[in-house]
Design an enzyme around this catalytic site. Sequence first.
Site, PDB file in Angstrom:
ATOM      1  N   LEU A 208      36.240 -47.215 -47.411  1.00 31.29           N
ATOM      2  CA  LEU A 208      36.194 -47.970 -46.164  1.00 31.29           C
ATOM      3  C   LEU A 208      37.285 -47.461 -45.227  1.00 31.29           C
ATOM      4  O   LEU A 208      38.431 -47.296 -45.655  1.00 31.29           O
ATOM      5  CB  LEU A 208      36.435 -49.464 -46.424  1.00 31.29           C
ATOM      6  CG  LEU A 208      35.446 -50.216 -47.324  1.00 31.29           C
ATOM      7  CD1 LEU A 208      35.978 -51.615 -47.624  1.00 31.29           C
ATOM      8  CD2 LEU A 208      34.086 -50.303 -46.653  1.00 31.29           C
ATOM      9  N   HIS A 209      36.915 -47.208 -43.978  1.00 25.52           N
ATOM     10  CA  HIS A 209      37.954 -46.835 -43.014  1.00 25.52           C
ATOM     11  C   HIS A 209      37.631 -47.230 -41.584  1.00 25.52           C
ATOM     12  O   HIS A 209      38.505 -47.213 -40.726  1.00 25.52           O
ATOM     13  CB  HIS A 209      38.221 -45.326 -43.073  1.00 25.52           C
ATOM     14  CG  HIS A 209      37.137 -44.492 -42.460  1.00 25.52           C
ATOM     15  ND1 HIS A 209      35.966 -44.214 -43.115  1.00 25.52           N
ATOM     16  CD2 HIS A 209      37.044 -43.905 -41.245  1.00 25.52           C
ATOM     17  CE1 HIS A 209      35.202 -43.474 -42.336  1.00 25.52           C
ATOM     18  NE2 HIS A 209      35.814 -43.278 -41.191  1.00 25.52           N
ATOM     19  N   ARG A 210      36.381 -47.589 -41.299  1.00 21.29           N
ATOM     20  CA  ARG A 210      36.014 -47.905 -39.919  1.00 21.29           C
ATOM     21  C   ARG A 210      36.613 -49.249 -39.505  1.00 21.29           C
ATOM     22  O   ARG A 210      36.604 -50.210 -40.272  1.00 21.29           O
ATOM     23  CB  ARG A 210      34.500 -47.912 -39.753  1.00 21.29           C
ATOM     24  CG  ARG A 210      33.896 -46.539 -39.953  1.00 21.29           C
ATOM     25  CD  ARG A 210      32.488 -46.393 -39.448  1.00 21.29           C
ATOM     26  NE  ARG A 210      32.058 -45.008 -39.651  1.00 21.29           N
ATOM     27  CZ  ARG A 210      32.332 -44.013 -38.808  1.00 21.29           C
ATOM     28  NH1 ARG A 210      32.993 -44.269 -37.689  1.00 21.29           N
ATOM     29  NH2 ARG A 210      31.946 -42.783 -39.061  1.00 21.29           N
ATOM     30  N   ARG A 243      45.683 -47.035 -43.471  1.00 20.02           N
ATOM     31  CA  ARG A 243      45.590 -48.185 -42.573  1.00 20.02           C
ATOM     32  C   ARG A 243      45.096 -49.414 -43.318  1.00 20.02           C
ATOM     33  O   ARG A 243      45.604 -50.522 -43.134  1.00 20.02           O
ATOM     34  CB  ARG A 243      44.646 -47.875 -41.410  1.00 20.02           C
ATOM     35  CG  ARG A 243      44.572 -49.011 -40.377  1.00 20.02           C
ATOM     36  CD  ARG A 243      43.748 -48.636 -39.162  1.00 20.02           C
ATOM     37  NE  ARG A 243      42.345 -48.457 -39.488  1.00 20.02           N
ATOM     38  CZ  ARG A 243      41.650 -47.362 -39.231  1.00 20.02           C
ATOM     39  NH1 ARG A 243      42.246 -46.329 -38.648  1.00 20.02           N
ATOM     40  NH2 ARG A 243      40.377 -47.266 -39.547  1.00 20.02           N
ATOM     41  N   ASP A 282      31.492 -46.449 -45.634  1.00 18.87           N
ATOM     42  CA  ASP A 282      31.180 -46.523 -44.210  1.00 18.87           C
ATOM     43  C   ASP A 282      31.369 -45.167 -43.539  1.00 18.87           C
ATOM     44  O   ASP A 282      31.434 -45.050 -42.326  1.00 18.87           O
ATOM     45  CB  ASP A 282      32.009 -47.604 -43.501  1.00 18.87           C
ATOM     46  CG  ASP A 282      33.513 -47.397 -43.610  1.00 18.87           C
ATOM     47  OD1 ASP A 282      33.943 -46.328 -44.075  1.00 18.87           O
ATOM     48  OD2 ASP A 282      34.262 -48.316 -43.213  1.00 18.87           O
TER      49      ASP A 282
END
Length: 362
Positions: A208-210, A243, A282
């Site tokens: 996940l990064h979006r 993040r 994602d």
Amino acid sequence: MKITLVAGARPNFIKIAPIIKAIEKKQAEGADISYRLVHTGQHYDKNLSDTFFEELKIPQPDSNLEVKSGSQSVQTAAIMVTFEQELLQNPCDLVMVVGDVNSTMACAIVAKKLNLKVAHVEAGIRSGDMTMPEEINRIVTDSISDYFFTTSTWASENLLKYGTDSEKIHFVGNVMIDTLHQNLDRITKPDFWNKFQLSPENYVILTLHRPSNVDEEQSLQKLLLGIDALAKDKKVLFPVHPRTKAILENTSLNFNNIIYVEPQGYLSFMYLIKNSFAVITDSGGISEETTVLGIPCFTLRENTERPETQTIGTNTLVGISIEKLEVIYNAFLLNGKRKSGIPELWDGKASERIISILLNQC
């Protein structure tokens, strides 16, 4: 011919590696071609940048612009200022950009303002979602490029709709898959393989990064708790983006199946994907690799710029709600893998086609 190759982020490195090999192959055959590798520094974490040069046997960059992080505007401006100086000090005949990150767009603009030719590798892909910074980068880059190298006939058709000269569009295949073919015999178990008692198909990969999935703490927690539950008897390996890690550090979540691990280098990450039960992500690019490896992929997005991974490959769009993911994933558990194939020209030779075309036309 002197080519300046631009790399700025993890996917760029993976796409640049086979292009360098293709150039060096032509050099060995006596072709008049050379390259200068410029790393913008857009990603500077060791696991997201330097490791990929080491593992993929890419030579150290001739120049590192070291722009690092910042807002979209700050980062793009910093790349443009430093890349202009790079080109003025090191003239070339053509600038090659890959993918759709800020470095791609910024360096393409600088090159055109200096009246240099621009080649865009992975041109023409579109999500139709203008809230994605990458979509803006794609459109701007494609509006000023001179050579368009596409991964699919769908991407080529997109360019034609935008009015691109058909003679400038070249359907060559997927350089990301070139790298996969070139390194499948080198992929390696990560250090934690035995620690977490991993074995083929007893785990799921989660990435996940979006911002739509990770930037709001409560929705991220709901998503992770839902994935933890639907995994049932499978472990869930979650390489945590820096993040996302910062957000999760403020929570006290307890999972039965999800295991946090550090971001992985290319060789260990491909080993994990190749031996996984399924992938939940994602990312757009991962769905290309799962397609070639035959691994079911569930993409947590409302759209994709790589529809061939759905129509031909193993990818399924599931939206961004955990409820929809649960329905689709449980149907997969019940029915098993759906029939899939590998898109045309995803054969490991896209980079060779690109360099041959440039040598013939420049």
